[in-house]
Enzyme design. Structure first.
Site, PDB file in Angstrom:
ATOM      1  N   TYR A 131       0.530 -13.088  -0.011  1.00  0.00           N
ATOM      2  CA  TYR A 131       0.969 -12.823  -1.383  1.00  0.00           C
ATOM      3  C   TYR A 131       2.226 -11.947  -1.359  1.00  0.00           C
ATOM      4  CZ  TYR A 131      -1.963  -8.607  -0.628  1.00  0.00           C
ATOM      5  OH  TYR A 131      -2.565  -7.480  -0.119  1.00  0.00           O
TER       6      TYR A 131
ATOM      7  N   ARG B 217       0.833  -1.210   0.000  1.00  0.00           N
ATOM      8  CA  ARG B 217       0.000   0.000   0.000  1.00  0.00           C
ATOM      9  C   ARG B 217       0.865   1.257   0.000  1.00  0.00           C
ATOM     10  NH1 ARG B 217      -5.438  -1.404   1.411  1.00  0.00           N
ATOM     11  NH2 ARG B 217      -5.899   0.822   1.574  1.00  0.00           N
TER      12      ARG B 217
ATOM     13  N   ASP C 148     -13.940   5.063   1.317  1.00  0.00           N
ATOM     14  CA  ASP C 148     -14.478   4.545   2.569  1.00  0.00           C
ATOM     15  C   ASP C 148     -15.389   5.538   3.280  1.00  0.00           C
ATOM     16  OD1 ASP C 148     -13.307   2.086   2.310  1.00  0.00           O
ATOM     17  OD2 ASP C 148     -11.694   2.438   3.748  1.00  0.00           O
TER      18      ASP C 148
END
Length: 409
Positions: A220, A110, A302
């Site tokens: 991952y 991120r 969000d």
């Protein structure tokens, strides 16, 4: 004395959605101020998955070439049984997948995604990014909007985008609802790739979700494959309903995590042992609402539609917001009230569907009833790895060419 400043367009929140929105506004020829409450711009968390409906927007914003320097292009999405260690089903992300959707499925840190967006905003020009700018109140004044900070600074502006997250101050202008706690808690972190232990049936290039009753583990690679991202999630049975200050309550602790994963297969237990135990995140969402807009103020990401992470669509939904909102500003110019209403008319049904399906998917992967598990696994076992019927409604979403419309300005 009140400090009143003029700003052409204000974006509340400097996360992924806020920075992407600034790039979208720049595409329409508009300058913007991005207000971030933290002392510096940055992103909390570890990995993020971006399906084609997200990478398509990043391509439009002109940042995909830079993102490719950090991203990993996984071969498959894989569901594994956390207790038996067996593969349940998979989705192939290879040539056929890329041909169908035209854009890749990627995973990355991120912080890397945020850094690329931040640097793109710096390079673009006309985007002012301000830290230590905590918003107290947002108002629509009819012919303009106003943002008041906790330090008393007031920004008078043409319009406002609230991209300030699940606990959005901007959202209070359109709704008095509250976040909903799922009783699940997450521990996140990365480890060096060389510490990853090989195990039968898995590939370090896959995105793997190990599932079991009331728990899962996601793994991952990120940062060009140099790091391995892990997210450990479980339902806490020590949660007390209505506890707002969840950190002050004794639930979702590392001890409870060890207890919940005690009977998992050896590989999952070993993976959990590597996870950082210093920080934990309660998993919240909100129930969809029917309006995000008040005059010259609207919501994005969000702040508009916080969702549980089970479908890996939270960040992507914010990027979809940016694409469509940018198109509507191209179309309606400075008539922001109309642009915002048209934007939400398309986005609310879509995002509400993803929100509710994320809750449903959580119930499916965390099923504890033996009959439900048997039925789920039986359905999974009959899937072909090239079958996209269950995800096509997500990944095939397109706005007009995902390319800039002719601006009315």
């Amino acid at each position: 004395m009140t400090n009143v400043k003029k700003a052409p367009f204000v974006i509340v929140g400097g996360g992924i959605g806020g920075l992407a929105a600034a790039l979208g506004l720049a595409e329409t020829g508009r300058e913007s101020y991005v207000l971030e409450r933290a002392p510096e711009f940055g992103e909390v968390g570890a990995g993020i998955q971006l399906a084609p409906n997200g990478t398509a927007v990043l391509e439009r914003l002109g940042v995909m070439d830079e993102i490719r320097k950090f991203a990993v292009f996984p071969k498959r999405l894989v569901l594994m049984d956390a207790f038996t260690g067996k593969e349940l089903t998979a989705l192939d992300l290879g040539e056929a997948f890329l041909k169908r959707y035209g854009h890749p499925y990627i995973v990355l840190h991120r912080a890397d995604l945020h850094k690329v967006l931040y640097e793109a905003c710096e390079a673009k020009g006309g985007i002012t990014m301000l830290t230590n700018s905590e918003v107290e109140k947002v108002e629509d004044l009819g012919d303009r909007a106003q943002v008041t900070l906790t330090d008393g600074t007031i920004y008078e502006t043409d319009a406002v985008i609230g991209a300030d997250g699940i606990h959005s101050k901007t959202r209070k202008l359109v709704s008095d609802d509250h976040p909903v706690c799922s009783q699940y808690v997450a521990y996140r972190g990365t480890i060096p790739m060389e510490e990853v232990v090989e195990t039968a049936g898995t590939d370090p290039d896959d995105v793997i979700m190990w599932i079991g009753p009331h728990l899962h583990l996601v793994q991952y690679p990120v940062r060009r494959g140099e790091l391995y991202n892990q997210v450990v999630v479980f339902k806490s049975f020590k949660y007390k309903s209505g506890a707002d200050d969840w950190k002050a309550n004794d639930w979702g602790t590392p001890e409870e995590m060890d207890e919940r994963f005690a009977n998992a297969c050896s590989y999952v237990q070993r993976a959990v042992s590597f996870i950082s135990r210093q920080f934990r995140w309660a998993m919240w969402d909100r129930t969809p609402i029917s309006n995000w807009t008040n005059g010259r103020v609207t919501l994005l990401g969000d702040a508009a539609h916080p969702m549980l992470q089970y479908m890996a669509q939270g960040g992507i939904a914010a990027l979809e917001d940016v694409a469509h909102l940018t198109n509507m500003i191209h179309k309606y110019g400075d008539d922001y009230a109309t642009a915002f209403k048209e934007y939400q008319a398309d986005r609310i049904p879509r995002s509400a569907s993803v929100q509710t399906n994320a809750r449903l998917w959580g119930e499916i992967i965390h099923a504890a009833d033996p009959i439900a598990i048997l039925l789920r696994n039986s359905i999974f076992s009959r899937r072909d790895s090239f079958d996209v019927s269950h995800v096509d409604w997500l990944y095939s979403k397109r706005y007009p060419d995902l390319s800039p419309l002719k601006s009315s300005r």
